[in-house]
Scaffold this motif. Structure first.
Motif, PDB file in Angstrom:
ATOM      1  N   THR A 155      37.648  36.203  39.235  1.00 19.23           N
ATOM      2  CA  THR A 155      37.846  36.546  37.829  1.00 19.23           C
ATOM      3  C   THR A 155      37.151  35.573  36.889  1.00 19.23           C
ATOM      4  O   THR A 155      36.698  35.956  35.813  1.00 19.23           O
ATOM      5  N   LEU A 170      32.596  36.382  37.230  1.00 18.13           N
ATOM      6  CA  LEU A 170      32.414  37.806  37.509  1.00 18.13           C
ATOM      7  C   LEU A 170      30.941  38.109  37.708  1.00 18.13           C
ATOM      8  O   LEU A 170      30.192  38.343  36.756  1.00 18.13           O
ATOM      9  N   LEU A 190      40.678  42.695  40.215  1.00 27.78           N
ATOM     10  CA  LEU A 190      40.440  41.533  39.371  1.00 27.78           C
ATOM     11  C   LEU A 190      41.300  41.582  38.117  1.00 27.78           C
ATOM     12  O   LEU A 190      41.818  40.555  37.652  1.00 27.78           O
ATOM     13  N   LEU A 226      44.226  39.001  36.787  1.00 22.12           N
ATOM     14  CA  LEU A 226      44.359  38.467  35.434  1.00 22.12           C
ATOM     15  C   LEU A 226      45.783  38.648  34.922  1.00 22.12           C
ATOM     16  O   LEU A 226      46.336  37.758  34.264  1.00 22.12           O
ATOM     17  N   THR A 277      37.719  35.091  29.786  1.00 24.46           N
ATOM     18  CA  THR A 277      37.496  35.992  30.915  1.00 24.46           C
ATOM     19  C   THR A 277      37.767  37.435  30.529  1.00 24.46           C
ATOM     20  O   THR A 277      37.025  38.352  30.910  1.00 24.46           O
TER      21      THR A 277
END
Length: 335
Positions: free
Chosen positions: A107, A110, A169, A173, A202
């Motif tokens: 994450t 990427l 992913l 998060l 992110t």
């Protein structure tokens, strides 16, 4: 002009497909699929089927083949790195560019891969560093007889596979946000602010990846391409909805991150207020004590200066005054 696609007959297209430096798959339009042998001189496509030509976008041989098939402009559109997904319609053909997360991507890093797609009636060309048959699950299609039935269906599945890559992913998060919230509840928030700032950056990167892809699929769905059926548009709409749902999850995570940031700032402000309250209380308590000690410390004759018990009397008075100040502030709920 360089952007004009060379005119070729169906026979020439099938012959050139067999010589393409990549993988060639033939779909029968009924759920079946089979590979074309490398030594084949031509490609036999069923009347309702289509073919997929997949090659490495970094391969010089494949780039040369693309230029001979599509022209230099369209070949570059498929192979030149792009920062965003896009969809461009040329007459009754379309160029679609998607960004896909790399296998095993993290994450906080990427990695993305370009997926360039040339879409026309009876033929789909994919230029990517990805192994497209493996990415799409060709082995499962051959066994289950559940392969795409049209070029648009194939693009929709590519979009769904791209969403499959990024969904874990996004879940990670969400778990990271849960961890930060737990740390705040346990008051272990020494580095929560730095973690949250990194997480918010992110999330911005993920949104830049997802939202353009949703727009690409929406644009392709509404374009007036003659070889699109109602089922094709429904499949594209499904892929777009899946991408939009992931985008909504990212939006929800972003809102949670904002709320957590506000909670961190409120906690810091509350800690600051407590510190200021303690300092103010100490000032209030010691101000009268300072006045009294200053009076008794004057260099002038004062009563009881020679009394051996005067010091303890003064100390008792100071303690009484301090206790009275503390009681008064507690009574007014200042402490």
């Amino acid at each position: 002009m360089d952007d004009i696609v060379p005119d070729k007959s169906a026979a020439e297209i099938k012959a050139s497909a067999a010589q393409a430096p990549g993988v060639v798959l033939v779909f029968d339009g009924k759920g079946g699929v089979k590979p074309v042998p490398p030594d084949a001189e031509t490609v036999v496509v069923p009347p309702k089927g289509f073919m997929l030509i997949s090659g490495n976008s970094k391969s010089p041989e494949f780039k040369m083949w693309l230029k001979s098939e599509l022209g230099p402009f369209n070949a570059d559109a498929l192979t030149v790195l792009s920062t965003r997904s896009r969809c461009t319609v040329l007459d009754d053909k379309a160029v679609v560019v998607l960004r896909v997360a790399r296998p095993g991507a993290k994450t906080d890093d990427l990695g993305r891969q370009l997926l360039g797609i040339w879409l026309e009636k009876g033929r789909v060309i994919v230029a990517s560093e990805l192994n497209i048959p493996e990415f799409l699950g060709f082995a499962n299609w051959a066994q289950s007889h559940y392969a795409p039935v049209s070029p648009a269906d194939l693009v929709a599945r590519l979009g769904l596979r791209a969403s499959d890559r990024i969904e874990p992913l996004i879940e990670h998060l969400g778990d990271s946000i849960d961890t930060i919230e737990e740390e705040l509840m346990l008051e272990h928030s020494a580095d929560s602010r730095a973690k949250l700032a990194h997480l918010r950056r992110t999330l911005i990167g993920f949104r830049k990846l997802l939202w353009p892809q949703r727009d690409v699929l929406n644009t392709l769905e509404i374009e007036d391409l003659s070889f699109f059926s109602g089922r094709d548009r429904a499949r594209l709409r499904e892929a777009s909805s899946r991408t939009a749902r992931l985008g909504d999850e990212l939006q929800a995570l972003s809102e949670r991150a904002v709320l957590i940031h506000e909670q961190i700032m409120d906690s810091r402000a509350e800690q600051m207020n407590r510190s200021m309250l303690v300092l103010a209380a100490v000032t209030v308590v010691f101000t009268p004590l300072t006045v009294l000690s200053g009076i008794f410390g004057m260099n002038v004759p004062i009563p009881y200066a020679d009394d051996p018990h005067a010091f303890w009397v003064v100390m008792g008075l100071l303690i009484a005054v301090a206790g009275l100040c503390i009681w008064w502030m507690r009574a007014r709920k200042w402490l």
